[in-house]
Design a protein around this motif. Structure first.
Motif, short mmCIF file in Angstrom:
data_model
loop_
_atom_site.label_atom_id
_atom_site.label_comp_id
_atom_site.label_asym_id
_atom_site.label_seq_id
_atom_site.Cartn_x
_atom_site.Cartn_y
_atom_site.Cartn_z
N SER A 250 0.84 -1.19 0.00
CA SER A 250 0.00 0.00 0.00
C SER A 250 0.88 1.25 0.00
N PRO A 251 0.40 2.37 -0.53
CA PRO A 251 1.21 3.59 -0.50
C PRO A 251 1.61 4.00 0.91
N ALA A 252 0.68 3.87 1.87
CA ALA A 252 0.96 4.29 3.24
C ALA A 252 2.07 3.44 3.86
N HIS A 253 2.02 2.14 3.67
CA HIS A 253 3.04 1.28 4.26
C HIS A 253 4.39 1.48 3.56
N HIS A 254 4.36 1.68 2.25
CA HIS A 254 5.60 1.91 1.51
C HIS A 254 6.29 3.18 2.02
N LEU A 255 5.51 4.20 2.29
CA LEU A 255 6.05 5.44 2.86
C LEU A 255 6.62 5.18 4.25
N THR A 256 5.90 4.42 5.06
CA THR A 256 6.38 4.11 6.41
C THR A 256 7.72 3.38 6.37
N VAL A 257 7.84 2.39 5.50
CA VAL A 257 9.08 1.63 5.39
C VAL A 257 10.23 2.54 4.95
N ARG A 258 9.96 3.43 4.00
CA ARG A 258 11.01 4.35 3.55
C ARG A 258 11.47 5.24 4.70
N ARG A 259 10.55 5.77 5.49
CA ARG A 259 10.91 6.61 6.63
C ARG A 259 11.72 5.83 7.66
N LEU A 260 11.29 4.61 7.94
CA LEU A 260 11.97 3.83 8.97
C LEU A 260 13.35 3.36 8.51
N GLN A 261 13.51 3.12 7.23
CA GLN A 261 14.85 2.80 6.73
C GLN A 261 15.79 3.99 6.89
N GLU A 262 15.27 5.17 6.66
CA GLU A 262 16.08 6.37 6.89
C GLU A 262 16.39 6.52 8.37
N ALA A 263 15.43 6.15 9.22
CA ALA A 263 15.67 6.20 10.66
C ALA A 263 16.79 5.26 11.05
N ARG A 264 16.82 4.08 10.47
CA ARG A 264 17.92 3.14 10.77
C ARG A 264 19.27 3.71 10.36
N ALA A 265 19.29 4.39 9.21
CA ALA A 265 20.55 5.01 8.77
C ALA A 265 20.99 6.08 9.76
N PHE A 293 8.49 1.75 14.44
CA PHE A 293 9.81 1.13 14.33
C PHE A 293 9.78 -0.28 14.92
N ARG A 294 9.15 -0.41 16.08
CA ARG A 294 9.09 -1.73 16.73
C ARG A 294 8.24 -2.70 15.92
N ARG A 295 7.16 -2.20 15.36
CA ARG A 295 6.29 -3.07 14.57
C ARG A 295 7.02 -3.57 13.31
N GLU A 296 7.83 -2.72 12.71
CA GLU A 296 8.51 -3.08 11.46
C GLU A 296 9.76 -3.93 11.69
N PHE A 297 10.53 -3.63 12.76
CA PHE A 297 11.84 -4.27 12.94
C PHE A 297 11.94 -5.14 14.19
N GLY A 298 10.89 -5.16 15.01
CA GLY A 298 10.89 -6.04 16.18
C GLY A 298 11.75 -5.56 17.33
N THR A 299 12.15 -4.30 17.33
CA THR A 299 12.95 -3.74 18.41
C THR A 299 12.70 -2.24 18.46
N THR A 300 13.09 -1.60 19.56
CA THR A 300 12.90 -0.16 19.68
C THR A 300 14.09 0.58 19.05
N PRO A 301 13.92 1.84 18.69
CA PRO A 301 15.05 2.61 18.14
C PRO A 301 16.24 2.66 19.10
N GLY A 302 15.96 2.84 20.38
CA GLY A 302 17.04 2.91 21.35
C GLY A 302 17.81 1.60 21.44
N ALA A 303 17.08 0.50 21.47
CA ALA A 303 17.73 -0.82 21.55
C ALA A 303 18.52 -1.09 20.28
N TYR A 304 17.99 -0.64 19.15
CA TYR A 304 18.69 -0.84 17.87
C TYR A 304 20.03 -0.10 17.89
N ARG A 305 20.01 1.16 18.34
CA ARG A 305 21.26 1.93 18.39
C ARG A 305 22.24 1.31 19.39
N GLN A 306 21.73 0.87 20.52
CA GLN A 306 22.60 0.27 21.54
C GLN A 306 23.25 -1.01 21.02
#
Length: 311
Positions: A250-265, A293-306
């Protein structure tokens, strides 16, 4: 617009390094490659070989002058015969493939009569756009098609002699040359081979490609399905249906994934405070960002960075 969307699709990949090799094979031979986070290229300099995915699809014949592109390094066998049973693991033939290096490989039961130029372009797998994985697992450009693409054909023809040079900057030249071949090959596929996959059709579709450029380039804007549909010049319902049919999302989910991939970067980079990231990628709420972020990657942003810091 297709050229614009191709650039935006490839930009997050951050092509960074290359390993390339010249294969000389004869008689009975076969090599089993593994799944890899690379764009893989096989350019046939002489004779022929066969590519096999070992599934229901028949082996693909490559003749002299043909180019095969594997956008995301799908595991495959390439061999001198279509019915080759025994294939050596790539790791046994090339135990070390150091990025930035090259090698000459001689293989087979008889003197070499087949030459193949191979390259693995390494990219950042975590930044891989969702649509990128929907590209065909292999794109084959035949010799007659390549000769109608002067820049691509000319670059391929000059590669064999160029990579043999050891002059200053030769490694960088090889990287840029293979990178150009990769991009030009995808552009050719967009222009000539859209029947290969819905993803190529999406990148070629005037309205859908426009919306994809908006999502990939301007992900932080407060897009809605309605505003994306207006950007595409389509009605909301037709836009949503066409987007899902071609993109597989869906357009909405595709946008969400793009944003969250940028967040990971941004989390990987570490220069931006955690609390500043949501607004940077288009979220008005920190809580909404954390939940997504947690729904998409199974972890929180803070835990991911740590976890990155502890690695």
């Amino acid at each position: 617009m297709a050229d614009d969307v191709l650039g935006e699709l490839l930009r997050p990949l951050r092509l960074s390094d290359i390993f390339y090799s010249r294969w000389q094979a004869g008689g009975e031979w076969g090599v089993q490659g593994e799944e890899d986070s690379c764009a893989v290229l096989h350019y046939m300099l002489s004779n022929e070989c066969f590519v096999d995915f070992h599934d229901d699809s028949p082996p693909i014949h490559l003749g002299a002058g043909d180019l095969a592109v594997f956008p995301y390094g799908t595991a495959h066998t390439f061999a001198g015969r279509p019915d080759q049973v025994a294939a050596q693991p790539l790791k046994s033939v090339l135990p070390e493939r150091v990025p930035g290096s090259s090698d000459v490989v001689t293989i087979g039961s008889e003197p070499a009569d087949t030459e193949i130029l191979c390259a693995s372009l390494r990219y950042d797998r975590t930044a891989e756009p969702a649509l990128y994985r929907a590209l065909p697992r292999v794109i084959v450009l035949r010799r007659d098609m390549l000769t109608e693409e002067p820049l691509l054909h000319g670059t391929l023809c000059s590669l064999a002699s160029e990579i043999a040079r050891t002059s200053p900057g030769s490694g960088l030249v090889a990287l840029r040359a293979f990178e150009m071949v990769f991009v030009l090959a995808l552009r050719t596929a967009l222009e000539r081979l859209t029947e290969l996959s819905p993803a190529l059709q999406a990148l070629r579709h005037p309205g859908i490609s426009t919306s994809l450029v908006a999502i990939y380039r301007d992900y932080a804007r407060p897009w809605t399905v309605e505003t994306l549909a207006r950007e595409a010049g389509m009605s909301r319902s037709v836009f949503s249906d066409t987007f899902r049919a071609l993109v597989g999302d869906s357009p909405a989910h595709h946008l969400t994934v793009r944003r969250l991939q940028e967040a990971r970067a941004l989390l990987s980079d570490g220069s931006l405070a955690l609390g500043d990231i949501p607004a940077r990628i288009g979220y008005q709420s920190n809580v909404g960002f954390h939940l997504a972020f947690r729904r998409e990657f199974g972890t929180t942003p803070g835990a991911y960075r740590q976890a990155l810091r502890s690695a």
